[in-house]
Design a protein around this motif. Structure first.
Motif, PDB file in Angstrom:
ATOM      1  N   THR A 210       0.844  -1.210   0.000  1.00  0.00           N
ATOM      2  CA  THR A 210       0.000   0.000   0.000  1.00  0.00           C
ATOM      3  C   THR A 210       0.871   1.249   0.000  1.00  0.00           C
ATOM      4  OG1 THR A 210      -0.091   0.050   2.431  1.00  0.00           O
ATOM      5  CG2 THR A 210      -1.814  -1.189   1.292  1.00  0.00           C
ATOM      6  N   GLY A 211       0.289   2.376  -0.416  1.00  0.00           N
ATOM      7  CA  GLY A 211       0.967   3.666  -0.286  1.00  0.00           C
ATOM      8  C   GLY A 211       1.990   3.982  -1.353  1.00  0.00           C
ATOM      9  N   GLY A 212       1.943   3.299  -2.487  1.00  0.00           N
ATOM     10  CA  GLY A 212       2.875   3.617  -3.569  1.00  0.00           C
ATOM     11  C   GLY A 212       4.223   2.944  -3.393  1.00  0.00           C
ATOM     12  N   HIS A 213       5.213   3.419  -4.119  1.00  0.00           N
ATOM     13  CA  HIS A 213       6.542   2.820  -4.106  1.00  0.00           C
ATOM     14  C   HIS A 213       7.158   2.928  -2.709  1.00  0.00           C
ATOM     15  CE1 HIS A 213      10.694   1.900  -5.159  1.00  0.00           C
ATOM     16  NE2 HIS A 213      10.266   1.528  -6.368  1.00  0.00           N
ATOM     17  N   PRO A 214       7.733   1.844  -2.187  1.00  0.00           N
ATOM     18  CA  PRO A 214       8.257   1.889  -0.811  1.00  0.00           C
ATOM     19  C   PRO A 214       9.411   2.868  -0.615  1.00  0.00           C
ATOM     20  CG  PRO A 214       8.855  -0.172  -1.908  1.00  0.00           C
ATOM     21  CD  PRO A 214       7.841   0.494  -2.774  1.00  0.00           C
ATOM     22  N   ALA A 215      10.118   3.216  -1.692  1.00  0.00           N
ATOM     23  CA  ALA A 215      11.265   4.118  -1.553  1.00  0.00           C
ATOM     24  C   ALA A 215      10.896   5.587  -1.733  1.00  0.00           C
ATOM     25  CB  ALA A 215      12.353   3.736  -2.556  1.00  0.00           C
ATOM     26  N   LYS A 216       9.642   5.876  -2.011  1.00  0.00           N
ATOM     27  CA  LYS A 216       9.230   7.256  -2.310  1.00  0.00           C
ATOM     28  C   LYS A 216       9.602   8.212  -1.185  1.00  0.00           C
ATOM     29  CE  LYS A 216       5.103  10.017  -3.367  1.00  0.00           C
ATOM     30  NZ  LYS A 216       3.633   9.971  -3.625  1.00  0.00           N
ATOM     31  N   ARG A 217       9.295   7.867   0.040  1.00  0.00           N
ATOM     32  CA  ARG A 217       9.545   8.778   1.165  1.00  0.00           C
ATOM     33  C   ARG A 217      11.043   8.934   1.440  1.00  0.00           C
ATOM     34  NH1 ARG A 217       5.060   5.895   2.087  1.00  0.00           N
ATOM     35  NH2 ARG A 217       6.253   4.176   2.973  1.00  0.00           N
ATOM     36  N   THR A 218      11.788   7.853   1.267  1.00  0.00           N
ATOM     37  CA  THR A 218      13.238   7.927   1.484  1.00  0.00           C
ATOM     38  C   THR A 218      13.899   8.835   0.467  1.00  0.00           C
ATOM     39  OG1 THR A 218      13.396   5.752   2.545  1.00  0.00           O
ATOM     40  CG2 THR A 218      15.370   6.558   1.435  1.00  0.00           C
ATOM     41  N   PHE A 219      13.501   8.730  -0.791  1.00  0.00           N
ATOM     42  CA  PHE A 219      14.083   9.581  -1.828  1.00  0.00           C
ATOM     43  C   PHE A 219      13.712  11.045  -1.599  1.00  0.00           C
ATOM     44  CE2 PHE A 219      15.475   5.795  -3.704  1.00  0.00           C
ATOM     45  CZ  PHE A 219      16.225   6.052  -4.842  1.00  0.00           C
ATOM     46  N   GLN A 220      12.467  11.289  -1.210  1.00  0.00           N
ATOM     47  CA  GLN A 220      12.061  12.657  -0.902  1.00  0.00           C
ATOM     48  C   GLN A 220      12.918  13.227   0.222  1.00  0.00           C
ATOM     49  OE1 GLN A 220       7.790  13.841  -0.181  1.00  0.00           O
ATOM     50  NE2 GLN A 220       8.562  14.259   1.889  1.00  0.00           N
ATOM     51  N   ALA A 221      13.111  12.453   1.273  1.00  0.00           N
ATOM     52  CA  ALA A 221      13.863  12.927   2.433  1.00  0.00           C
ATOM     53  C   ALA A 221      15.311  13.243   2.066  1.00  0.00           C
ATOM     54  CB  ALA A 221      13.825  11.876   3.540  1.00  0.00           C
ATOM     55  N   LEU A 222      15.938  12.370   1.295  1.00  0.00           N
ATOM     56  CA  LEU A 222      17.329  12.600   0.904  1.00  0.00           C
ATOM     57  C   LEU A 222      17.454  13.824   0.005  1.00  0.00           C
ATOM     58  CD1 LEU A 222      18.560   8.965   0.260  1.00  0.00           C
ATOM     59  CD2 LEU A 222      19.390  10.530   2.027  1.00  0.00           C
ATOM     60  N   ARG A 223      16.511  13.999  -0.910  1.00  0.00           N
ATOM     61  CA  ARG A 223      16.529  15.163  -1.798  1.00  0.00           C
ATOM     62  C   ARG A 223      16.436  16.454  -0.990  1.00  0.00           C
ATOM     63  NH1 ARG A 223      11.275  15.852  -3.842  1.00  0.00           N
ATOM     64  NH2 ARG A 223      11.220  17.798  -2.655  1.00  0.00           N
ATOM     65  N   ILE A 224      15.553  16.481  -0.004  1.00  0.00           N
ATOM     66  CA  ILE A 224      15.388  17.664   0.834  1.00  0.00           C
ATOM     67  C   ILE A 224      16.665  17.943   1.629  1.00  0.00           C
ATOM     68  CG2 ILE A 224      14.169  18.566   2.852  1.00  0.00           C
ATOM     69  CD1 ILE A 224      11.650  17.159   1.767  1.00  0.00           C
ATOM     70  N   GLU A 225      17.282  16.896   2.160  1.00  0.00           N
ATOM     71  CA  GLU A 225      18.516  17.057   2.936  1.00  0.00           C
ATOM     72  C   GLU A 225      19.668  17.532   2.055  1.00  0.00           C
ATOM     73  OE1 GLU A 225      21.313  16.780   6.169  1.00  0.00           O
ATOM     74  OE2 GLU A 225      19.136  17.019   6.055  1.00  0.00           O
ATOM     75  N   VAL A 226      19.839  16.903   0.905  1.00  0.00           N
ATOM     76  CA  VAL A 226      20.952  17.243   0.016  1.00  0.00           C
ATOM     77  C   VAL A 226      20.889  18.707  -0.403  1.00  0.00           C
ATOM     78  CG1 VAL A 226      21.844  16.867  -2.326  1.00  0.00           C
ATOM     79  CG2 VAL A 226      21.388  14.904  -0.832  1.00  0.00           C
TER      80      VAL A 226
END
Length: 336
Positions: A210-226
């Motif tokens: 459920t909730g789309g691709h499992p890595a979606k939130r991790t990639f968003q978080a790393l992009r924001i941090e970088v």
């Protein structure tokens, strides 16, 4: 179509600007002023700017972007407008410095279209997408700064978990961080596919369904941090309000709750008196300096969603400058 062919496609074929007509309508009262200038703080591939320059033949647009590739593509797209368009390589919290260099004390409009751009998602080698294997980069300005690989290979487990939990609202941040640290003891992480595998293995199978691709939130978080996105936005919204002339308008499109919350709070602060409660007369210096133009955050309707699926998560807010900002509330410029 291979990546080389995609790189050669003109910007207007690669990017559909989100809520373009609504942005134009909201900016229209301010941009009708003679000699009006608008800042497109997140130029991207220039779709919003093209719409504004077409709708308002007398308006000049200053287009800011930290992404040199975006500036190049947008510049080609907007070349026909001549000196009505000025591209600037900068981060949008530097708006005050940009306007100083252009000898512009104030502008009549500011537009921000936040988050990752279509260009960055579509360019495989930038590493923004979890759908295809690529280097772990995620920098919006590929000429400087740390990469996602730097974050994953140098941050300790606690800091990785914090990034994923705060910026990605990831329930399994601790597990992912622990597995990242274990994996990098064998070899540094360098590819997005490696990270996707780690995330997938860290999230229970039932949750992955459920909730789309499992890595979606991790990639968003790393992009924001970088890219320091939230820190930049915290500075950029007040700086952009300060850049507005009285009667000028700011329109912001946000795509996730952390961004929208920053915009909401900044607009609410400007639209509320700063005087202590109970004063019989509110001094002019404590009157609101913004008027909210939208009622809450506006979302894309069915027609917009059909035209542009990337508009699904947009939250649009707009405000108008009603008077100069009080001296004690003006944002400080970034140090040189």
């Amino acid at each position: 179509m291979d990546q080389a062919d995609e790189n050669d496609r003109p910007a207007d074929e690669r990017h559909v600007p989100v809520l373009l007509q609504r942005c134009i309508d909201l900016l229209a009262p301010a941009l009708a002023e003679p000699g009006a200038v608008m800042v497109d703080s997140t130029l991207g591939m220039g779709g919003h700017t093209e719409g504004v320059l077409t709708a308002f033949p007398q308006v000049r647009v200053i287009g800011i972007d930290r992404d040199t590739q975006a500036l190049e593509l947008a510049g080609r797209r907007l070349a026909a407008f001549g000196d009505r368009f000025t591209p600037v390589h900068a981060v949008y919290d530097e708006i005050g410095d940009v306007l100083d260099e252009l000898d512009l004390p104030h502008v009549q409009g500011v537009l921000m279209d936040l988050g990752v751009s279509s260009l960055q998602l579509d360019e495989v080698d930038r590493g923004f997408s979890y759908a295809q294997d690529a280097p772990l980069d995620m920098r919006m300005d590929a000429t400087r700064g740390r990469t996602a690989a730097d974050v994953l290979n140098t941050y300790d487990e606690r800091d990785i978990a914090r990034v994923l939990r705060v910026y990605g609202e990831e329930r399994f941040a601790g597990r992912i961080a622990r597995n990242v640290v274990q994996a990098r003891t064998r070899a540094p992480l360098t590819r997005t596919a490696e990270l996707v595998d780690i995330v997938r293995a860290s999230i229970p199978a039932a949750t992955r369904k459920t909730g789309g691709h499992p890595a979606k939130r991790t990639f968003q978080a790393l992009r924001i941090e970088v890219n320091g996105e939230l820190e930049v936005l915290e500075r950029a919204v007040p700086a952009s309000i300060e850049a507005l002339a009285v009667g000028g308008r700011i329109v912001v499109e946000a795509y996730q709750s952390l961004e929208d919350r920053i915009v909401k709070h900044a607009f609410a602060a400007g639209a509320t008196t700063s005087a202590p409660a109970g004063l019989p007369v509110v001094p002019e210096s404590h009157q609101p300096y913004l008027r909210l133009v939208t009622r809450g955050a506006e979302e894309a309707d069915e027609a917009e969603l059909a035209l542009n699926p990337r508009s699904a998560s947009v939250r649009l807010r707009a405000a108008e400058r009603t008077r100069p900002t009080p001296e004690h509330m003006r944002p400080r410029r970034r140090a040189a």
